[in-house]
Enzyme design. Structure first.
Site, PDB file in Angstrom:
ATOM      1  N   ASP A   7      13.057  70.951  46.545  1.00  0.00           N
ATOM      2  CA  ASP A   7      12.923  69.672  47.233  1.00  0.00           C
ATOM      3  C   ASP A   7      11.998  69.863  48.430  1.00  0.00           C
ATOM      4  O   ASP A   7      12.310  70.629  49.334  1.00  0.00           O
ATOM      5  CB  ASP A   7      14.312  69.217  47.691  1.00  0.00           C
ATOM      6  N   ASP A  65       8.246  64.791  44.871  1.00  0.00           N
ATOM      7  CA  ASP A  65       8.572  65.914  45.758  1.00  0.00           C
ATOM      8  C   ASP A  65       9.813  66.690  45.331  1.00  0.00           C
ATOM      9  O   ASP A  65      10.437  67.352  46.141  1.00  0.00           O
ATOM     10  CB  ASP A  65       8.752  65.401  47.188  1.00  0.00           C
ATOM     11  N   GLU A  66      10.162  66.612  44.078  1.00  0.00           N
ATOM     12  CA  GLU A  66      11.431  67.181  43.670  1.00  0.00           C
ATOM     13  C   GLU A  66      11.388  67.615  42.218  1.00  0.00           C
ATOM     14  O   GLU A  66      10.816  66.921  41.381  1.00  0.00           O
ATOM     15  CB  GLU A  66      12.485  66.079  43.814  1.00  0.00           C
TER      16      GLU A  66
END
Length: 470
Positions: free
Chosen positions: A22, A135-136
């Site tokens: 993350d 973003d993950e």
DNA sequence: TCTGGGGTCCTAGGACCC
DNA sequence: TCTGGGGTCCTAGGACCC
């Protein structure tokens, strides 16, 4: 199927090793990448606002900005009250320049380019990577490492990302996706948390219940009324009660809280819907304004669908009226199409129902997607003819008018055809299905040749040559 | 308290079909 | 025309996630 251990598994007990990565304050981190002066400054990245305007919402607030009480999803106007813009503070004697921050508008395409660099590293590290968002991502690294190596491996991954791309990531390693997710969140920013099998229940025990994946504000409040405050409480709650209150989701969060999560890390499949929405500066009942907005959203959505080789069968709109009532309307077509003008027509048609209403936001969505690429991957075909012709009723007028060749063709290879169909001896219900069998091909192209991807292309183009790794 | 945009999944009722 | 039972699809709304 338990019991037996496959000789090949990396872990002694047959559990998986799942990693959740993350990125920390990703949008803000990206802005700092290209504007290093923003480093260690309070920084707010806002959506839906132009520099100097005060509408919109906070997408990401840096940790420095959070100290002023600015947080994700907060209205920009409120954020500005807590943390004035530096530029305003300089001119305004009533404001303290040292207690001000920087605001930047969201620039998705830039963030996507940074994200791609990170994802490239992740894909080097694991065979199976599920990208959840920009973003993950989850990685299944069972075949790459053992639990003994998890800590060091995670640290290495973090530093590799930092060195090569220049942004910080938090990493969680655990036996399940849900535990890995919570683990990565546990020590943000720049965190690394490893939860080994057997430690999951303890790890969850004292966490606030809303940290369990799937528990949002509404459910958390309801759980609170039931005396369930922590994940540990949830793990010990009565599952039947949870099922009664929350249905299937109740059982799901119950299992997550107990560290039980059978989901496997799988690559993300194709999208199920595409949408675009946009808010008015303030609620409006101006019909032209509403229609104009819907028109441009429709064009944009149709455009995206086309660029993704997606056909859509359902076209819908979303209308948000004050105070914040969300209404959706949708219309399904007899078969999948790629016809931008139809998206616009149907969307405008659905909007008619809201004539005269004040509206603060509108959206357009296409769904029931099918892809001509032919790689249905995870979603096996329910699509095909199931749409059934009868629904055509009024709508039939649509396609008739189109001069295009029947767009339906693209739908998969009739090959497998669910056996279920057989029972319904072919009466007309299958009508629309039939036509596609013959006239295949027309759309041509398809060329499933691993389109995009084409990783090796190495067309670094402009982007951040300075960051070139190695 | 209402500020954005892009998604996913679940549920419930209605229409239809056999 | 109603009675019974089983099933699918569609629409709309809700909750959640990032």
């Amino acid at each position: 199927m338990d019991g037996e251990r496959l000789p090949g598994t990396a872990t002694d007990d047959g559990t998986r090793i799942v990693t959740h990565v993350d990125m920390d304050c990703f949008y803000a981190a990206c802005e700092r990448l290209r504007e290093p002066a923003l480093e260690s400054q309070p920084l707010v990245v806002g959506m839906g606002f132009e520099p100097g305007e005060t509408i919109g919402a906070v997408a990401t607030a840096s940790y420095e900005a959070r100290e002023y009480g600015v947080d994700s999803a907060m209205a920009i106007s409120e954020a500005l009250e807590r943390l004035p813009r530096k530029i305003d503070a300089i001119d305004d004697p009533h404001l303290d320049v040292d207690e001000a921050g920087f605001y930047r508008p969201v620039d998705m395409s830039y963030y996507e380019s940074v994200s791609a660099e990170v994802k490239e590293i992740l894909n080097e590290r694991a065979d199976v990577v599920r990208e959840v968002s920009i973003d993950e991502a989850y990685l299944d690294v069972s075949d790459e490492i053992s639990w003994d190596e998890a800590e060091e491996w995670g640290a290495q991954l973090k530093s590799d990302i930092e060195d090569a791309v220049g942004v910080a990531a938090s990493v969680g390693v655990a036996p399940t996706m849900s535990a890995a997710k919570v683990a990565s969140d546990h020590d943000k920013p720049d965190g690394l948390v490893v939860v080994e099998p057997g430690g999951v229940r303890d790890f969850f025990a004292d966490l606030p219940v809303d940290e369990v994946h799937g528990v949002g504000p509404v459910t958390a409040a309801e759980l609170g009324e039931m005396g369930i405050e922590t994940a540990g409480d949830l793990a010990e709650a009565d599952p039947d009660t949870l099922a009664d209150r929350f249905g299937e989701r109740g059982m799901e969060i119950y299992r997550y809280a107990r560290g039980e999560d059978e989901r496997e890390v799988t690559p993300r499949g194709l999208p199920k819907s595409l949408s675009r929405e946009s808010a008015f500066a303030s609620a409006t009942s101006d019909e032209d304004a509403k229609r104009d907005r819907v028109r441009s959203l429709a064009d944009s959505v149709a455009d995206r669908a086309t660029s993704k080789d997606a056909l859509y069968q359902t076209i819908g709109i979303k209308v948000v009226t004050p105070p914040y009532d969300v209404h959706t309307r949708a219309h399904s077509l007899p078969g999948p199409v790629d016809e931008p003008s139809l998206v616009e027509d149907v969307a405008l048609d659905l909007l008619e129902e809201f004539r005269g209403d004040r509206v603060r936001k509108v959206g357009v969505r296409v769904s029931k997607l099918s892809f001509s690429g032919g790689d249905q991957s995870s979603l096996d075909g329910f699509e095909s003819a199931t749409g059934s012709a009868e629904s055509a009723d009024s709508t039939s007028s649509f396609e008739r008018s189109s001069h295009e060749p029947s767009p339906t063709n693209a739908t998969t290879d009739d090959g497998p055809v669910s056996e279920g169909q057989a029972s319904l001896d072919g009466f007309e219900a299958m009508a629309d299905g039939t036509d596609r069998s013959d006239d295949d091909s027309p759309t041509g192209s398809t060329g499933d040749d691993a389109d995009d991807e084409a990783a090796e292309s190495g067309r670094s183009s402009d982007g951040q040559s300075t960051l070139g790794e190695f």
